[in-house]
Design an enzyme around this catalytic site. Structure first.
Site, short mmCIF file in Angstrom:
data_model
loop_
_atom_site.label_atom_id
_atom_site.label_comp_id
_atom_site.label_asym_id
_atom_site.label_seq_id
_atom_site.Cartn_x
_atom_site.Cartn_y
_atom_site.Cartn_z
N PHE A 1 -3.32 3.36 15.37
CA PHE A 1 -3.60 4.40 14.38
C PHE A 1 -4.78 3.95 13.53
O PHE A 1 -5.00 2.74 13.35
CB PHE A 1 -2.38 4.63 13.47
CG PHE A 1 -1.45 5.68 13.98
CD1 PHE A 1 -0.61 5.42 15.07
CD2 PHE A 1 -1.40 6.94 13.40
CE1 PHE A 1 0.25 6.39 15.56
CE2 PHE A 1 -0.54 7.92 13.87
CZ PHE A 1 0.29 7.65 14.94
N ASP B 1 -4.33 -6.06 5.14
CA ASP B 1 -5.40 -6.85 5.75
C ASP B 1 -5.37 -8.30 5.29
O ASP B 1 -5.70 -9.20 6.04
CB ASP B 1 -6.76 -6.23 5.40
CG ASP B 1 -6.96 -4.92 6.15
OD1 ASP B 1 -6.55 -4.85 7.32
OD2 ASP B 1 -7.52 -3.96 5.56
N LYS C 1 8.08 -17.65 -10.36
CA LYS C 1 7.27 -16.62 -10.99
C LYS C 1 6.10 -17.26 -11.75
O LYS C 1 6.29 -18.23 -12.50
CB LYS C 1 8.15 -15.82 -11.96
CG LYS C 1 7.41 -14.68 -12.61
CD LYS C 1 8.32 -13.92 -13.57
CE LYS C 1 7.49 -12.88 -14.32
NZ LYS C 1 8.25 -12.25 -15.39
N LYS D 1 -10.17 -2.85 18.76
CA LYS D 1 -8.78 -3.27 19.00
C LYS D 1 -8.48 -3.39 20.49
O LYS D 1 -7.44 -3.96 20.85
CB LYS D 1 -7.81 -2.24 18.39
CG LYS D 1 -8.06 -1.93 16.93
CD LYS D 1 -7.11 -2.63 16.03
CE LYS D 1 -7.50 -2.40 14.57
NZ LYS D 1 -6.73 -3.19 13.64
N ASP E 1 -4.30 -9.62 13.28
CA ASP E 1 -4.27 -8.22 13.73
C ASP E 1 -3.22 -8.11 14.83
O ASP E 1 -3.43 -8.55 15.96
CB ASP E 1 -5.66 -7.79 14.23
CG ASP E 1 -5.73 -6.29 14.44
OD1 ASP E 1 -4.78 -5.72 15.03
OD2 ASP E 1 -6.72 -5.68 14.00
N ILE E 2 -2.10 -7.52 14.48
CA ILE E 2 -0.95 -7.48 15.40
C ILE E 2 -1.30 -6.66 16.63
O ILE E 2 -1.08 -7.08 17.78
CB ILE E 2 0.28 -6.88 14.68
CG1 ILE E 2 0.62 -7.71 13.44
CG2 ILE E 2 1.48 -6.80 15.63
CD1 ILE E 2 1.64 -7.07 12.52
N ASN F 1 0.84 -1.20 0.00
CA ASN F 1 0.00 0.00 0.00
C ASN F 1 0.88 1.25 0.00
O ASN F 1 2.10 1.16 -0.01
CB ASN F 1 -0.97 -0.03 1.20
CG ASN F 1 -0.22 -0.08 2.51
OD1 ASN F 1 0.55 0.81 2.84
ND2 ASN F 1 -0.43 -1.16 3.28
N LYS G 1 -13.01 1.67 16.03
CA LYS G 1 -11.75 0.89 15.90
C LYS G 1 -11.06 0.75 17.26
O LYS G 1 -10.52 -0.29 17.59
CB LYS G 1 -10.84 1.58 14.89
CG LYS G 1 -9.69 0.72 14.45
CD LYS G 1 -9.12 1.19 13.13
CE LYS G 1 -10.04 0.86 11.97
NZ LYS G 1 -9.54 1.29 10.68
O1 C5P Z 1 -7.95 -2.31 11.14
P1 C5P Z 1 -7.00 -1.26 10.68
O2 C5P Z 1 -5.95 -1.77 9.74
O3 C5P Z 1 -7.64 0.00 10.16
O4 C5P Z 1 -6.27 -0.83 12.05
C1 C5P Z 1 -5.24 0.08 12.08
C2 C5P Z 1 -4.43 -0.12 13.33
O5 C5P Z 1 -4.24 -1.50 13.64
C3 C5P Z 1 -3.04 0.46 13.16
O6 C5P Z 1 -2.58 0.82 14.46
C4 C5P Z 1 -2.29 -0.74 12.61
O7 C5P Z 1 -0.89 -0.64 12.82
C5 C5P Z 1 -2.89 -1.90 13.39
N1 C5P Z 1 -2.95 -3.16 12.64
C6 C5P Z 1 -2.19 -4.22 13.03
N2 C5P Z 1 -2.28 -5.43 12.37
C7 C5P Z 1 -3.12 -5.58 11.33
C8 C5P Z 1 -3.92 -4.50 10.92
C9 C5P Z 1 -3.79 -3.30 11.58
O8 C5P Z 1 -1.40 -4.10 13.99
N3 C5P Z 1 -3.19 -6.72 10.71
#
Ligand code: C5P
Length: 406
Positions: A332, A282, A292, A350, A311-312, A213, A346
């Site tokens: 963020f 995502d 390839k 989270k 989701d870290i 991205n 969000k």
């Molecule tokens: O769900 P979204 O991507 O909008 O969430 C954004 C926040 O979650 C940011 O702080 C991003 O670094 C964290 N994030 C994460 N792991 C993911 C997706 C988002 O840590 N797979």
């Protein structure tokens, strides 16, 4: 940025070939908004002329304690009293040895000895041949100067003017500017260990392709720098970006979301603050092909399927240490509209106490941004400004929530 606006810096030069870098440093200091008074030792004037330094600082250079221009004939007292900091760059081995002994036989040493210890910091940027730097006498002097309250900056490594290679070069002007700016920031996160994620992730399709991205990483890098300036130990987990590592920050490079998760999980157990600024993909391709993917001539593109990435941030926020309050988590959210509502949703999803909203398309790749800080009580806007200025405000906000006041 006018990071040194309102600051008066006395820039002292002792003798050494690195004096040529002090010309550039002087320019950077004035560009950052400082007024600069240059003081040179007799030896320094053999390497670069006072005229050069006068032109760059826009002030007459002082070289002698017998300078009759001072109405009270006390330049050594006046110089220190007026300054916000004394920065000696280059600081030669000889100058440091004389400072250790409290000598006062020229204007530079007199001025350092006469400075008000509590109010005016003495910052030294050593520059010398590698053998001189490594010599036990020099190392002993460095320790003693630190014990006496001076800040001794590290030396750089690499080619030296004498033709040798090793430790002892003076840091580059931009590095010295960054260190001086950091010196003036309040140390509101001293003793904290901050882990920051930044940049995009890259999810491989095959060895030559992938999905990613537009995240530039600039906001996360600014947070890492601001946390370091505030006195924290900082580890930055960076996706693929070409940004320089902020001074004093430990950087770990990763590619994919799974890489980032593995590194974060290993590092976060040492952290007291976690700031997730990375734009983590995502989804990733369900299969990363070893070879390839070739066009087969049928006109049919390959069909790719995706799986969701972990989701870290949510994982870290749900950990025992975060739940017990030993780890403060900040997320963020890059949104395109309805920032507050989306950011609040969000934050709840989270499970983090503080979430920083911004308008994604408006900020990607830019040096400026505007933030919306969202917590359980509501939100506060941090108006448009350079990302580093916003990052410093975010760091101050985190420190406040950790019970630290600036
Ligand atoms: O769900 P979204 O991507 O909008 O969430 C954004 C926040 O979650 C940011 O702080 C991003 O670094 C964290 N994030 C994460 N792991 C993911 C997706 C988002 O840590 N797979």
């Amino acid at each position: 940025m006018n990071d040194l606006a309102g600051k008066h810096i006395v820039l002292g030069l002792s003798g050494g070939i690195a004096c040529y870098k002090s010309a550039e440093l002087c320019r950077l200091l004035t560009k950052a908004g400082a007024t600069v008074q240059v003081v040179m030792s007799e030896a320094a004037t053999r390497f670069i002329t006072p005229m050069t330094m006068q032109a760059l600082s826009n002030r007459p250079v002082v070289t002698s304690q017998w300078d009759a221009r001072e109405p009270n004939h006390m330049p050594h007292i006046n110089l220190g009293r007026e300054a916000d900091a004394l920065l000696i760059a280059p600081a030669s081995a000889n100058l440091m040895a004389r400072l250790v002994q409290g000598r006062a036989d020229d204007l530079l040493t007199l001025m350092c000895l006469a400075r008000p210890l509590e109010r005016v910091a003495l910052l030294l940027a050593p520059a010398m041949n590698r053998e001189m730097w490594a010599h036990p006498a020099t190392q002993r002097n460095v320790s003693q100067l630190q014990a006496d309250g001076a800040v001794v900056f590290p030396v750089g490594q690499g080619d030296q003017a004498c033709g040798e290679v090793g430790d002892g070069r003076m840091l580059e002007p931009q590095e010295l500017l960054d260190l001086l700016v950091a010196h003036f920031q309040p140390k509101v996160l001293a003793g904290h260990r901050v882990l920051v994620t930044a940049g995009p992730t890259f999810e491989a399709i095959d060895p030559v392709r992938g999905i990613t991205n537009h995240s530039s990483g600039k906001m996360g890098f600014a947070v890492a720098r601001a946390a370091r300036e505030a006195g924290a130990e900082v580890t930055l987990v960076a996706g693929p970006v070409h940004l320089p590592t902020p001074w004093g920050v430990r950087r770990l490079n990763v590619q994919s979301a799974l890489d980032m998760q593995a590194v974060v999980q290993a590092e976060v157990e040492h952290a007291t603050v976690f700031v997730a600024a990375a734009a983590v993909a995502d989804w990733r391709p369900a299969t990363a092909y070893d070879q390839k993917i070739k066009k087969d001539g049928s006109g049919q593109p390959p069909v790719l399927s995706f799986v969701e990435n972990p989701d870290i941030l949510a994982g870290v926020a749900a950990s025992e240490r975060a739940q017990r309050g030993e780890l403060f988590c900040v997320g963020f959210a890059a949104e395109s509209h309805d920032l507050e509502a989306h950011a609040q949703a969000k934050r709840a999803r989270k499970g983090v106490p503080l979430l920083v909203g911004n308008i994604g398309p408006a900020t990607f790749g830019q040096d400026d941004n505007a933030l919306l800080l969202v917590d359980e009580h509501g939100c506060r806007a941090v108006p448009h400004g350079p990302k580093l200025a916003l990052a410093r405000q975010l760091v101050a906000e985190i420190a406040r929530r950790l019970g630290r006041v600036a």
